[in-house]
Design a protein around this motif. Structure first.
Motif, PDB file in Angstrom:
ATOM      1  N   LYS A 159      -0.644  13.396  42.281  1.00 35.36           N
ATOM      2  CA  LYS A 159      -1.474  13.873  41.162  1.00 35.36           C
ATOM      3  C   LYS A 159      -0.845  13.570  39.814  1.00 35.36           C
ATOM      4  O   LYS A 159      -1.487  13.777  38.781  1.00 35.36           O
ATOM      5  CB  LYS A 159      -1.759  15.368  41.323  1.00 35.36           C
ATOM      6  CG  LYS A 159      -2.684  15.638  42.499  1.00 35.36           C
ATOM      7  CD  LYS A 159      -3.131  17.084  42.565  1.00 35.36           C
ATOM      8  CE  LYS A 159      -4.048  17.311  43.758  1.00 35.36           C
ATOM      9  NZ  LYS A 159      -4.481  18.723  43.866  1.00 35.36           N
ATOM     10  N   ARG A 160       0.378  13.081  39.811  1.00 35.63           N
ATOM     11  CA  ARG A 160       0.921  12.510  38.588  1.00 35.63           C
ATOM     12  C   ARG A 160       0.416  11.086  38.411  1.00 35.63           C
ATOM     13  O   ARG A 160       0.259  10.619  37.296  1.00 35.63           O
ATOM     14  CB  ARG A 160       2.455  12.515  38.626  1.00 35.63           C
ATOM     15  CG  ARG A 160       3.082  13.895  38.569  1.00 35.63           C
ATOM     16  CD  ARG A 160       4.588  13.803  38.547  1.00 35.63           C
ATOM     17  NE  ARG A 160       5.213  15.103  38.706  1.00 35.63           N
ATOM     18  CZ  ARG A 160       6.516  15.278  38.854  1.00 35.63           C
ATOM     19  NH1 ARG A 160       7.333  14.232  38.871  1.00 35.63           N
ATOM     20  NH2 ARG A 160       7.010  16.498  38.987  1.00 35.63           N
ATOM     21  N   SER A 204      -4.605  12.338  38.362  1.00 34.15           N
ATOM     22  CA  SER A 204      -4.876  13.783  38.403  1.00 34.15           C
ATOM     23  C   SER A 204      -6.095  14.101  39.258  1.00 34.15           C
ATOM     24  O   SER A 204      -6.224  15.196  39.794  1.00 34.15           O
ATOM     25  CB  SER A 204      -5.082  14.322  36.983  1.00 34.15           C
ATOM     26  OG  SER A 204      -6.225  13.743  36.370  1.00 34.15           O
ATOM     27  N   ARG A 205      -6.995  13.128  39.412  1.00 34.44           N
ATOM     28  CA  ARG A 205      -8.203  13.340  40.201  1.00 34.44           C
ATOM     29  C   ARG A 205      -8.078  12.717  41.596  1.00 34.44           C
ATOM     30  O   ARG A 205      -9.077  12.335  42.215  1.00 34.44           O
ATOM     31  CB  ARG A 205      -9.424  12.777  39.455  1.00 34.44           C
ATOM     32  CG  ARG A 205      -9.635  13.440  38.091  1.00 34.44           C
ATOM     33  CD  ARG A 205     -10.932  13.034  37.450  1.00 34.44           C
ATOM     34  NE  ARG A 205     -12.076  13.494  38.236  1.00 34.44           N
ATOM     35  CZ  ARG A 205     -13.346  13.353  37.857  1.00 34.44           C
ATOM     36  NH1 ARG A 205     -13.625  12.784  36.692  1.00 34.44           N
ATOM     37  NH2 ARG A 205     -14.318  13.790  38.629  1.00 34.44           N
ATOM     38  N   TYR A 206      -6.859  12.650  42.075  1.00 35.18           N
ATOM     39  CA  TYR A 206      -6.621  12.044  43.385  1.00 35.18           C
ATOM     40  C   TYR A 206      -7.502  12.652  44.457  1.00 35.18           C
ATOM     41  O   TYR A 206      -8.068  11.941  45.302  1.00 35.18           O
ATOM     42  CB  TYR A 206      -5.144  12.183  43.781  1.00 35.18           C
ATOM     43  CG  TYR A 206      -4.861  11.622  45.154  1.00 35.18           C
ATOM     44  CD1 TYR A 206      -4.613  10.268  45.331  1.00 35.18           C
ATOM     45  CD2 TYR A 206      -4.896  12.446  46.290  1.00 35.18           C
ATOM     46  CE1 TYR A 206      -4.395   9.742  46.595  1.00 35.18           C
ATOM     47  CE2 TYR A 206      -4.676  11.927  47.557  1.00 35.18           C
ATOM     48  CZ  TYR A 206      -4.429  10.573  47.704  1.00 35.18           C
ATOM     49  OH  TYR A 206      -4.231  10.048  48.955  1.00 35.18           O
ATOM     50  N   GLU A 213      -0.527   8.591  35.343  1.00 30.40           N
ATOM     51  CA  GLU A 213      -1.652   8.799  34.427  1.00 30.40           C
ATOM     52  C   GLU A 213      -1.217   9.202  33.021  1.00 30.40           C
ATOM     53  O   GLU A 213      -1.767   8.703  32.028  1.00 30.40           O
ATOM     54  CB  GLU A 213      -2.578   9.852  35.023  1.00 30.40           C
ATOM     55  CG  GLU A 213      -3.862  10.060  34.241  1.00 30.40           C
ATOM     56  CD  GLU A 213      -4.816  10.987  34.954  1.00 30.40           C
ATOM     57  OE1 GLU A 213      -5.222  11.990  34.338  1.00 30.40           O
ATOM     58  OE2 GLU A 213      -5.152  10.722  36.122  1.00 30.40           O
ATOM     59  N   ALA A 214      -0.232  10.079  32.915  1.00 26.62           N
ATOM     60  CA  ALA A 214       0.202  10.530  31.593  1.00 26.62           C
ATOM     61  C   ALA A 214       0.783   9.384  30.778  1.00 26.62           C
ATOM     62  O   ALA A 214       0.552   9.282  29.565  1.00 26.62           O
ATOM     63  CB  ALA A 214       1.223  11.656  31.732  1.00 26.62           C
ATOM     64  N   TYR A 228     -13.452   8.448  37.488  1.00 25.62           N
ATOM     65  CA  TYR A 228     -13.134   8.933  36.145  1.00 25.62           C
ATOM     66  C   TYR A 228     -14.299   8.761  35.166  1.00 25.62           C
ATOM     67  O   TYR A 228     -14.156   9.042  33.974  1.00 25.62           O
ATOM     68  CB  TYR A 228     -11.885   8.234  35.611  1.00 25.62           C
ATOM     69  CG  TYR A 228     -10.603   8.824  36.156  1.00 25.62           C
ATOM     70  CD1 TYR A 228      -9.861   9.746  35.431  1.00 25.62           C
ATOM     71  CD2 TYR A 228     -10.141   8.487  37.425  1.00 25.62           C
ATOM     72  CE1 TYR A 228      -8.693  10.305  35.933  1.00 25.62           C
ATOM     73  CE2 TYR A 228      -8.978   9.032  37.948  1.00 25.62           C
ATOM     74  CZ  TYR A 228      -8.258   9.942  37.191  1.00 25.62           C
ATOM     75  OH  TYR A 228      -7.104  10.498  37.707  1.00 25.62           O
TER      76      TYR A 228
END
Length: 320
Positions: A46-47, A50-52, A69-70, A148
């Protein structure tokens, strides 16, 4: 208040335990064979996205190569803030040139779309050109973009060799004839619409680009074995430059190293605007020498990317 009644207190490390099998604290263990997905990657899923849990798709290579993602979102913000794009408000002639009202980013090694989704999330980035030699990865990227909610008009997926695509641009504009290299054929690729997103070949490329984003293969999970600060562009990055798809012909492989890749990207982009995404053990002095050799004279920025206080990656921002 940790001392409140009923709240357990940790008084020493003996009260802590290491979680196993990829359990990140949510009780969900790694369902994949460890030879396919290491526990540490599963624990960080999820890093990465986040929508894994909404159905994100990754292949074996992407588990260790996709940008978290960040960090992808941060890099996209840097583009929007004007650190790399020629300008955030194109002139009318610029808009007529590329058919867009905003920044056009060429993601030369798209993979499963981590960075592409980050770029497409920014309203000032009008188009993300997602290039990968592997059509299956492009389909995963398109699927992940759909999760997404990425507008299909703001991304296009190109099945092609990144080197060939870079050679098809000069100072941000498409080269007449399709390539700056004489007698280099442009491969024919079948078009399709996958989950609402166009996938095809060179004919889907836009007439102009602003920024080139490079996240080439680093050499697999073994890249750290060269040691701290020993990762160099010319020796550690090797890209097959033959103009074929992943299922292509028996051409003898011709490779381009990381220095040559930077040179091609500088020539392809507008104002030499390039972002180079690299491993944490990259040699900063080597990057400086490589950029000087390519012709950068106004300085470069080397940015350490940290997550939870730990150095993860390095991003190099270059522009003239």
């Amino acid at each position: 208040d940790a001392s409140a009644k009923g709240v357990p207190q940790i008084t020493s490390l003996k009260h802590m335990r290491n979680l196993t099998n990829g359990d990140s604290g949510d009780g969900i263990v790694n369902p994949h064979p460890k030879s396919e997905v290491a526990d540490k990657y599963w624990a960080q899923r999820k890093r990465l996205f986040s929508r894994y849990d909404d159905g994100v798709r990754l292949d074996k290579e992407s588990w260790y190569s996709v940008t978290p993602e960040a960090i992808a979102g941060h890099i996209a913000n840097r583009v929007v803030e004007g650190h790399l794009a020629n300008d955030s408000n194109p002139t009318q002639s610029d808009e007529e040139e590329n058919g867009t009202k905003g920044i056009v980013v060429l993601d030369a090694f798209c993979g499963v779309g981590g960075n592409a989704i980050g770029f497409a999330d920014k309203k000032d980035i009008a188009l993300v050109v997602c290039v990968d030699i592997d059509r299956n990865k492009l389909k995963m990227a398109a699927h992940n973009a759909s999760i997404y909610g990425v507008d299909p008009s703001r991304v296009v997926f190109i099945e092609a060799n990144a080197v060939g695509v870079l050679r098809s641009y000069s100072d941000g504009k498409r080269v007449e004839g399709g390539s700056s290299e004489p007698n280099v054929p442009v491969p024919s690729v079948e078009k399709e619409v996958y989950e609402g997103y166009e996938i095809g070949g060179f004919d889907l490329l836009p007439p102009a680009i602003d920024v080139v984003f490079l996240s080439p293969p680093w050499g697999g999970v073994e890249y750290l074995k060269v040691g701290d600060s020993n990762y160099e562009l010319s020796t550690c990055i090797k890209i097959n430059s033959t103009p074929t798809s992943i299922s292509g012909a028996d051409n003898e492989a011709v490779t381009v190293d990381g220095d040559e890749l930077l040179e091609l990207s500088a020539k392809a982009s507008k104002n030499k605007s390039v972002i180079y995404f690299l491993p944490k053990n990259v040699n900063g002095v080597n990057i400086g020498l490589s950029s000087w050799k390519v012709g950068y004279r106004k300085g470069i920025e080397i940015e350490n990317n940290l997550l939870n206080g730990k150095l993860k990656t390095v991003t190099v921002y270059l522009k003239e």
